[in-house]
Design an enzyme around this catalytic site. Sequence first.
Site, short mmCIF file in Angstrom:
data_model
loop_
_atom_site.label_atom_id
_atom_site.label_comp_id
_atom_site.label_asym_id
_atom_site.label_seq_id
_atom_site.Cartn_x
_atom_site.Cartn_y
_atom_site.Cartn_z
N HIS A 194 46.88 76.95 50.86
CA HIS A 194 48.37 77.12 51.35
C HIS A 194 49.28 76.60 50.68
O HIS A 194 50.37 77.07 50.57
CB HIS A 194 48.31 77.20 52.71
CG HIS A 194 48.20 75.73 53.24
ND1 HIS A 194 47.26 74.89 54.07
CD2 HIS A 194 49.10 74.54 53.28
CE1 HIS A 194 47.51 73.80 54.45
NE2 HIS A 194 48.69 73.55 53.65
N ARG A 301 44.96 93.77 50.46
CA ARG A 301 43.56 93.10 50.73
C ARG A 301 43.50 93.71 52.34
O ARG A 301 43.79 92.76 52.92
CB ARG A 301 43.64 91.56 50.68
CG ARG A 301 43.72 91.55 49.07
CD ARG A 301 43.55 89.84 48.85
NE ARG A 301 43.58 89.33 47.57
CZ ARG A 301 44.72 89.10 46.72
NH1 ARG A 301 45.74 89.02 47.35
NH2 ARG A 301 44.40 88.62 45.45
N GLU A 436 34.16 94.45 38.95
CA GLU A 436 34.31 93.10 39.03
C GLU A 436 32.62 92.35 39.09
O GLU A 436 32.53 91.16 39.22
CB GLU A 436 34.67 92.55 40.31
CG GLU A 436 34.17 93.12 41.63
CD GLU A 436 35.26 92.82 43.04
OE1 GLU A 436 35.91 91.85 42.97
OE2 GLU A 436 35.24 93.76 43.69
N ASP A 460 36.22 87.54 40.16
CA ASP A 460 34.79 87.55 40.15
C ASP A 460 34.07 87.92 38.98
O ASP A 460 33.00 87.53 38.65
CB ASP A 460 34.40 88.51 41.39
CG ASP A 460 34.45 88.01 42.68
OD1 ASP A 460 34.19 86.65 42.85
OD2 ASP A 460 34.48 88.76 43.96
N CYS A 507 43.89 93.36 38.80
CA CYS A 507 44.47 92.91 39.95
C CYS A 507 44.11 91.54 40.06
O CYS A 507 44.39 90.82 41.08
CB CYS A 507 44.23 93.62 41.29
SG CYS A 507 42.38 93.83 41.46
#
Length: 575
Positions: A194, A301, A436, A460, A507
């Site tokens: 974060h 998302r 991915e 990924d 993305c």
Amino acid sequence: MSLTLHGIGIGGGIAIGHAHLMSHTDIEIAQYLLDDAQVPAELTRFDDAIRITRKELEMLWGSIPENAPTELGAFLSLHLMLLNDHTLSKEPRELIETQRCNAEWALKQQLDTLLAQFDEIEEEYLRERRTDVIQVAERIFKALAGHDPGAHLPASQARDSILVAHDLSPADMVLFKDTNYVAFVTDVGGPTSHTAILARSLDLPSVLALKHARGLIREGEMVIVDGVNGFVIVDPDELILAEYRTRQQEWLLKQSALQDIRASVPVTRDGVQVELFANIELPEDTTLALANGATGVGLFRSEFLFLKEESLPGEDEQFEAYKAVAQNMAGMPVIIRTVDLGKDKIATWQEDTDAPNPALGLTGIRLCMAEPSMFRTQLHALLRASAFGKIKLLIPMISTIAEVKQTRRHLEEVKAQLRSEGIAFDEDIELGGMIEVPAAALTVRGLLKHLDFISIGTNDLIQYSLAVDRNDDAVSHLYDPLHPAVVKLLSLIIDTANAVGKPVSMCGEMAGDPALTRMLLGLGLRRFSMLPAQLLKVKQQVLGTDVAALAPLIEAMCETSDSDELRAFAAQLDA
């Protein structure tokens, strides 16, 4: 003598100032047994600590400055959610009752259990959330000890103060916004922590993961924070200081130039049109996306809605969130990824699984197929919201054509139901797939026969292609976006999509890295989606690129199997 510390550069830019240290003390956890008669009072003491902590977090959430990044509120909301979750607020009570132990020891046991679970998570972003759990628990410990659990930064009057801390919580960052600090450095934190996400949003020079900065830097020492290269220079001599003051001015001039291109259309020097979209997690993130010139949302998302609740989100709750994003973007494209749970993203309402390898298990679209009721509820909400904007659907982790066909069957059945109910939706809503995994990359031509567009999830794709867990310190150095195999796969995917006339976007993190923009343009990519804070930096690269002139270098990069050769070619792209 000057000292150079190496970490992870996050915020970008260069700051020069004097160190201001934030105190960091470990809390001693005592363990003792209670008499039966003492248990009710101990339960009350624990409940009071939860109440005090909740009140403090709510007050901080209510005092977020108007100009703060949306991520700040999101992370404070996450801390409140963690506090209210039964794993921290209820289960320690059960331990107090069954073991007759003190509240601190009950909370520590529960915390240790939670942290062990986080250590098994493979996905970097989710694993970094263990820090949030620790910070919430620390606030409860402080309340139990009778200390003020409120976040507090050391007072800073000087305008060149640089905060040096072991770590910074979202609550600390609320106060950070209203101080004179020009930069911060921390001992801990990763690229998706974060602290890192907020640093990027604030666009302040910052370096994380320095390990021992808090112990090595003294109060008031002159410090240079190089957020570009990830260096912190302590007590620099006059020569180094002069050099970095020059670099600082150069950086500021570059940042000023970025503001000048905010309204510019992203087109290369030789006339190639490019689309720059934003990745978001919350409907309110669209404000920052639009402020930085995004012309669409390339990735929303949706799993955030599923992770924040103790039970599955209902259709109406999802509908309102999707509708808000569509309306905020006012007719611009909004690509919403269907729920991507499993492997590392486990919601509180999901049953625990003992899959031997979750990363290769029931995840992404596989989970949606296994949970048709959950999936169809989301499709209902998405289709209803499509009447309010240009929504497109994106399915994650596809590896077979059968998965796409199954998705289309579900979609058509939900459409039929909405028609029968007289509910408006976009009849021509587009369906895309995330590329991915290598299987999808190698069979992309077949997949494109059943998809309207594709989006490359490089995070990924790189990990699966190279068999590298970038969270594993032993092999993370092998995670390489410029590995020849990765470049060949990207070239295959982009060339195939362009050849059949289907839109292809990216993305993953590569899309937001300005150092890779020219290579991606040369490979044929024309739609990029990234964090809003990266948009102007990538746009600057686009505006200064002559795509046609890159062709010989790009051809050489695609042909070589030598990593060193490929990097040498890549370096020439910016020459």
